[in-house]
Design a protein around this motif. Structure first.
Motif, PDB file in Angstrom:
ATOM      1  N   UNK A  93       0.809  -1.202   0.000  1.00 47.52           N
ATOM      2  CA  UNK A  93       0.000   0.000   0.000  1.00 47.52           C
ATOM      3  C   UNK A  93       0.840   1.248   0.000  1.00 47.52           C
ATOM      4  N   UNK A  94       0.253   2.309   0.505  1.00 44.48           N
ATOM      5  CA  UNK A  94       0.910   3.606   0.562  1.00 44.48           C
ATOM      6  C   UNK A  94       0.626   4.244   1.907  1.00 44.48           C
ATOM      7  N   UNK A  95       1.647   4.857   2.492  1.00 53.85           N
ATOM      8  CA  UNK A  95       1.455   5.533   3.771  1.00 53.85           C
ATOM      9  C   UNK A  95       0.625   6.793   3.613  1.00 53.85           C
ATOM     10  N   UNK A  96       0.431   7.225   2.362  1.00 53.02           N
ATOM     11  CA  UNK A  96      -0.433   8.370   2.101  1.00 53.02           C
ATOM     12  C   UNK A  96      -1.900   7.958   2.123  1.00 53.02           C
ATOM     13  N   UNK A  97      -2.163   6.664   2.049  1.00 60.52           N
ATOM     14  CA  UNK A  97      -3.539   6.170   1.975  1.00 60.52           C
ATOM     15  C   UNK A  97      -3.763   5.119   3.053  1.00 60.52           C
ATOM     16  N   UNK A  98      -3.657   3.853   2.701  1.00 57.44           N
ATOM     17  CA  UNK A  98      -3.813   2.770   3.671  1.00 57.44           C
ATOM     18  C   UNK A  98      -2.903   1.617   3.280  1.00 57.44           C
ATOM     19  N   UNK A  99      -2.641   0.756   4.247  1.00 54.22           N
ATOM     20  CA  UNK A  99      -1.720  -0.363   4.051  1.00 54.22           C
ATOM     21  C   UNK A  99      -2.435  -1.656   4.401  1.00 54.22           C
ATOM     22  N   UNK A 100      -2.261  -2.655   3.558  1.00 56.17           N
ATOM     23  CA  UNK A 100      -2.811  -3.985   3.821  1.00 56.17           C
ATOM     24  C   UNK A 100      -1.708  -4.836   4.437  1.00 56.17           C
ATOM     25  N   UNK A 101      -1.962  -5.378   5.616  1.00 55.29           N
ATOM     26  CA  UNK A 101      -1.016  -6.255   6.296  1.00 55.29           C
ATOM     27  C   UNK A 101      -1.578  -7.670   6.262  1.00 55.29           C
ATOM     28  N   UNK A 102      -0.797  -8.583   5.734  1.00 51.27           N
ATOM     29  CA  UNK A 102      -1.212  -9.981   5.666  1.00 51.27           C
ATOM     30  C   UNK A 102      -0.226 -10.848   6.438  1.00 51.27           C
ATOM     31  N   UNK A 103      -0.767 -11.715   7.287  1.00 48.45           N
ATOM     32  CA  UNK A 103       0.034 -12.735   7.950  1.00 48.45           C
ATOM     33  C   UNK A 103      -0.445 -14.089   7.446  1.00 48.45           C
ATOM     34  N   UNK A 104       0.070 -15.127   8.029  1.00 48.08           N
ATOM     35  CA  UNK A 104      -0.331 -16.468   7.587  1.00 48.08           C
ATOM     36  C   UNK A 104      -1.818 -16.691   7.782  1.00 48.08           C
ATOM     37  N   UNK A 105      -2.392 -16.103   8.823  1.00 54.23           N
ATOM     38  CA  UNK A 105      -3.786 -16.391   9.170  1.00 54.23           C
ATOM     39  C   UNK A 105      -4.725 -15.199   9.088  1.00 54.23           C
ATOM     40  N   UNK A 106      -4.190 -13.983   8.990  1.00 49.45           N
ATOM     41  CA  UNK A 106      -5.060 -12.817   9.078  1.00 49.45           C
ATOM     42  C   UNK A 106      -4.710 -11.772   8.028  1.00 49.45           C
ATOM     43  N   UNK A 107      -5.687 -10.871   7.796  1.00 45.14           N
ATOM     44  CA  UNK A 107      -5.505  -9.767   6.862  1.00 45.14           C
ATOM     45  C   UNK A 107      -6.097  -8.506   7.488  1.00 45.14           C
ATOM     46  N   UNK A 108      -5.325  -7.402   7.474  1.00 46.23           N
ATOM     47  CA  UNK A 108      -5.769  -6.156   8.081  1.00 46.23           C
ATOM     48  C   UNK A 108      -5.554  -5.011   7.101  1.00 46.23           C
ATOM     49  N   UNK A 109      -6.385  -3.992   7.227  1.00 49.83           N
ATOM     50  CA  UNK A 109      -6.187  -2.736   6.504  1.00 49.83           C
ATOM     51  C   UNK A 109      -6.015  -1.653   7.563  1.00 49.83           C
ATOM     52  N   UNK A 110      -4.928  -0.885   7.467  1.00 56.90           N
ATOM     53  CA  UNK A 110      -4.609   0.067   8.524  1.00 56.90           C
ATOM     54  C   UNK A 110      -3.953   1.321   7.962  1.00 56.90           C
ATOM     55  N   UNK A 111      -4.049   2.404   8.705  1.00 57.42           N
ATOM     56  CA  UNK A 111      -3.306   3.628   8.403  1.00 57.42           C
ATOM     57  C   UNK A 111      -2.136   3.790   9.362  1.00 57.42           C
ATOM     58  N   UNK A 112      -1.961   2.827  10.273  1.00 54.08           N
ATOM     59  CA  UNK A 112      -0.853   2.833  11.230  1.00 54.08           C
ATOM     60  C   UNK A 112      -0.141   1.484  11.176  1.00 54.08           C
ATOM     61  N   UNK A 113       0.600   1.235  10.096  1.00 54.28           N
ATOM     62  CA  UNK A 113       1.186  -0.095   9.897  1.00 54.28           C
ATOM     63  C   UNK A 113       2.229  -0.478  10.936  1.00 54.28           C
ATOM     64  N   UNK A 114       2.991   0.472  11.446  1.00 52.84           N
ATOM     65  CA  UNK A 114       4.050   0.123  12.395  1.00 52.84           C
ATOM     66  C   UNK A 114       3.487  -0.518  13.657  1.00 52.84           C
ATOM     67  N   UNK A 115       2.378   0.016  14.164  1.00 57.53           N
ATOM     68  CA  UNK A 115       1.765  -0.536  15.375  1.00 57.53           C
ATOM     69  C   UNK A 115       1.247  -1.942  15.120  1.00 57.53           C
TER      70      UNK A 115
END
Length: 208
Positions: A93-115
């Motif tokens: 994704x882009x830090x100007x918009x949103x970031x998709x975080x995927x792990x083996x079991x889960x998927x998240x959409x966030x504007x605070x990826x580091x946390x």
């Protein structure tokens, strides 16, 4: 009196020349301001790139894995994977918009990826500023301390609570000099990053 006037005029001229020729004040820790400005601009323009490397932490129960990072302007695709693909994540994704975080079991959409990455890994991984630090640049905003050598390469930085050391650079073909090794430490987590390959916009690989 005439001789005194000539001396005073000469002193004024010399004083004016001294002011005109006075070099600009340089930033503390920067050996050559011109070299740093030139290299910094080259790295700023180098905003479409990718790298492949290895990451290890210095925690009691250390973590090791592989890092793949593709950057196109503001958009990134980052993969951090542990042994056999376990214990990592993929961030797109882009830090100007949103970031998709995927792990083996889960998927998240966030504007605070580091946390979210910290919650996923159990240790801090500075995803947001690392796209700048990896190239040898400070992240946008203030920093506490910087050290830049005579070649204009950043060799240490204190920013956002992290102390960085960049002891080794490589000079891949058709790319500016970029870090080969980076050590990051925030007092709780110590991360060692070794870049095995750099790639530029044309897909050209730089040897380690």
């Amino acid at each position: 009196m005439k001789k005194l006037l000539i001396l005073l005029l000469a002193a004024a001229v010399l004083s004016g020349c001294a002011i005109i020729r006075k070099p600009a004040e340089t930033e503390a820790g920067v050996v050559d301001a011109a070299a740093w400005a030139e290299h910094r601009q080259a790295l700023t323009d180098f905003d479409v790139w990718s790298l492949q490397g290895r990451v290890a932490t210095g925690q009691l129960l250390g973590w090791t894995g592989n890092l793949s990072w593709r950057q196109q302007g503001e958009t990134f695709d980052v993969r951090l994977s542990g042994p056999l693909g376990a214990g990592g994540f993929r961030a797109q994704g882009s830090l100007e918009d949103s970031v998709v975080i995927q792990t083996k079991d889960e998927r998240f959409v966030t504007t605070e990826p580091d946390a979210l990455v910290e919650r996923t890994l159990g240790w801090t991984f500075p995803l947001e500023p690392l796209r700048f630090w990896a190239r040898g640049l400070p992240a946008p905003g203030d920093y506490d301390r910087i050290s830049v050598n005579a070649q204009g390469r950043m060799i240490s930085l204190e920013q956002n609570g992290w102390a960085l050391s960049l002891p080794e650079y490589v000079e891949p073909e058709n790319m500016p000099a970029v870090p080969r090794r980076i050590v990051l430490d925030n007092g709780e987590t110590r991360i060692r990053l070794v870049v095995d390959r750099w790639f530029n916009v044309d897909g050209v690989s730089g040897a380690n």
